[in-house]
Design an enzyme around this catalytic site. Structure first.
Site, short mmCIF file in Angstrom:
data_model
loop_
_atom_site.label_atom_id
_atom_site.label_comp_id
_atom_site.label_asym_id
_atom_site.label_seq_id
_atom_site.Cartn_x
_atom_site.Cartn_y
_atom_site.Cartn_z
N SER A 1 0.81 -0.96 -0.09
CA SER A 1 -0.07 -0.01 0.09
C SER A 1 0.75 0.97 0.22
CB SER A 1 -1.15 -0.10 0.97
OG SER A 1 -1.68 -1.12 0.78
N LYS B 1 -7.54 1.82 -2.39
CA LYS B 1 -6.75 1.37 -0.85
C LYS B 1 -7.05 2.57 -0.22
CE LYS B 1 -4.82 -0.84 2.27
NZ LYS B 1 -4.10 -1.72 2.54
N LYS C 1 0.56 6.04 8.77
CA LYS C 1 1.27 6.32 7.54
C LYS C 1 0.22 6.24 6.03
CE LYS C 1 1.67 2.38 4.70
NZ LYS C 1 2.03 1.11 3.52
#
Lengths: 291, 291
Positions: A96, A171, A239
């Site tokens: 990701s 995502k 993150k």
């Protein structure tokens, strides 16, 4: 069957590589820190001595690493994937990362004749072990079709979302919605408790209406029992909020509630709660409410 | 079977009164503006000439009006419910109002020997017509038990949440979560579209994971097609965000994402979008993103 060089045998990567080996593919795995290949070897795979060793002779290279810098570290440079992958190799990145990093990687790989798909996953360690991940894919339709049997070995919901970077964009949107939903439920839980309401009764009726969500169902016990064992860590969601914040800025889309959720996750990490499950956002609401 | 004075025959109240009449109760309905009793009369109920006329001889009084001022208007004063209800009457208020108004009403009614339950509902007009509302109830357990057959005539998920005001608190939490969820999905949709992603593919995969929610399922077509036919109007959600904002302040609980959602709903109403479905929050995100 494919010959796969698999880079990144962590909490997610190891069970994914295992499921590919069990599906009959030849899997050679490499991890930056050693000693992570035991499960893969037990499933019939092999441990590679280097990225070059993993990639040599492979028709597919798969990466599953924590973030953009790690993808760049394993892809580029004289010891990296692109220096060793043969033209025609299919490069599937399950990490990701920022959509722009995926777009840049696809362009650099195309110069070497390597085809790239960004294919971030959701479903966590349990989903990886059980092979039931959701996979959001960006890249060329023909490459998606070629990769489909590999995706089906690790996931159950597999969707082609658009061109390079589109998987990462979806995502990012996923992490945006999840973060905001967790924060909304955390605010509701503290409000209900401080108001003297029976929390279990309240969550039962909330779950049955328009307020119902997978967050409310799956994280209900975490909130009620203050059990913040991960699950998915706040530091990883932190993150991911950096990714969606950057990507939305690039797309010219302000995210009013998303930005607040990002700040509250940042605050949780700054307070030392980064190792908690992301339902630990509840602690921040309690802190704001006097503890 | 009960003899019920039913006050407030609006979009929600009329079908609820009808379902009570169909269940065999004697229902005398009154509405501030006339001409709203036709459906009730067709279902075997009667139209009352005044609040006093509706309440006289009733063992149960039910109210379903827009907000706290309307509850106070029909409950208090020489022409109101408490002036005419017999001691022992059960007073069920289905309106969505501030918890404090419900607490105050219960105290004032107790002075007259009238027992009150706050019992706000969710499920909208369709839920009212079909008799499948969710009902969140605050008040004494024995009064909840006595009212249960009446709740079962209009709803399917019926939960006793705590003392007076607890039903309103849970409804407020419901509206908080729904508002924030709608805004989060609106931000994600605009981000996805401006990023060039296939929206249908993206929403399919988002709905299957931790980002899944009833909002995402039920409002998907509204977002995709920009169809903001209500449904539930932003101006009503604006009223409800005032309730949850006030109630959370009273409980000492800041609502960081809830407060932002409340401001964005206020902005939508100020821009003239109050008559749209609450999924119309999407327009605000588009406006912030350059239209």
């Amino acid at each position: 069957m494919s010959t796969i060089g698999f880079i990144g045998l962590g909490i997610m990567g190891s069970p994914m590589a295992v499921n590919l080996a069990r599906a009959g593919h030849t899997v050679r795995g490499w991890n930056r820190s050693p000693g992570r290949a035991a499960a893969l070897v037990a499933a019939g795979g092999q441990e590679a001595a280097s990225i070059a060793d993993a990639v040599r002779g492979a028709d597919v290279v798969i990466t599953m690493v924590p973030a953009s810098p790690q993808v760049e570290a394993v892809a580029y440079g004289p010891d990296g994937i692109l220096a060793h992958a043969a033209p025609g190799t299919l490069f599937i990145d399950h990490s990701s990362i920022t959509p722009q990093t995926s777009v840049d990687l696809a362009a650099a790989a195309a110069d070497k004749g390597v085809r790239v798909l960004d294919a971030p996953v959701s479903g966590g360690e349990a989903g990886a072990v059980e092979g039931v991940l959701s996979i959001m894919v960006g890249g060329a339709a023909e490459d998606f079709a070629a990769a489909r049997p590999l995706f089906d070995a690790v996931g159950t919901t597999v969707v082609h979302c658009g061109p390079h970077g589109a998987g990462q964009t979806v995502k990012a949107a996923n992490q945006l919605i999840v973060a905001v939903s967790l924060q909304a439920v955390a605010e509701a839980v503290v409000f209900l408790e401080k108001s003297g309401v029976d929390l279990d009764a309240a969550l039962e009726v909330l779950g049955g209406g328009l307020a119902g969500s997978t967050v409310l169902t799956r994280k209900r016990a975490n909130f009620r029992d203050r059990d913040f064992t991960p699950g998915f860590k706040l530091e990883l969601h932190h993150k991911d909020m950096g990714i969606v914040t950057d990507a939305a800025r690039a797309a010219g889309v302000p995210l009013p509630v998303g930005a607040v959720a990002a700040q509250l996750i940042a605050s949780a990490v700054a307070r030392g709660d980064g190792g908690l499950d992301h339902s630990g956002l509840l602690r921040g609401v309690e802190l704001l409410s006097g503890g």
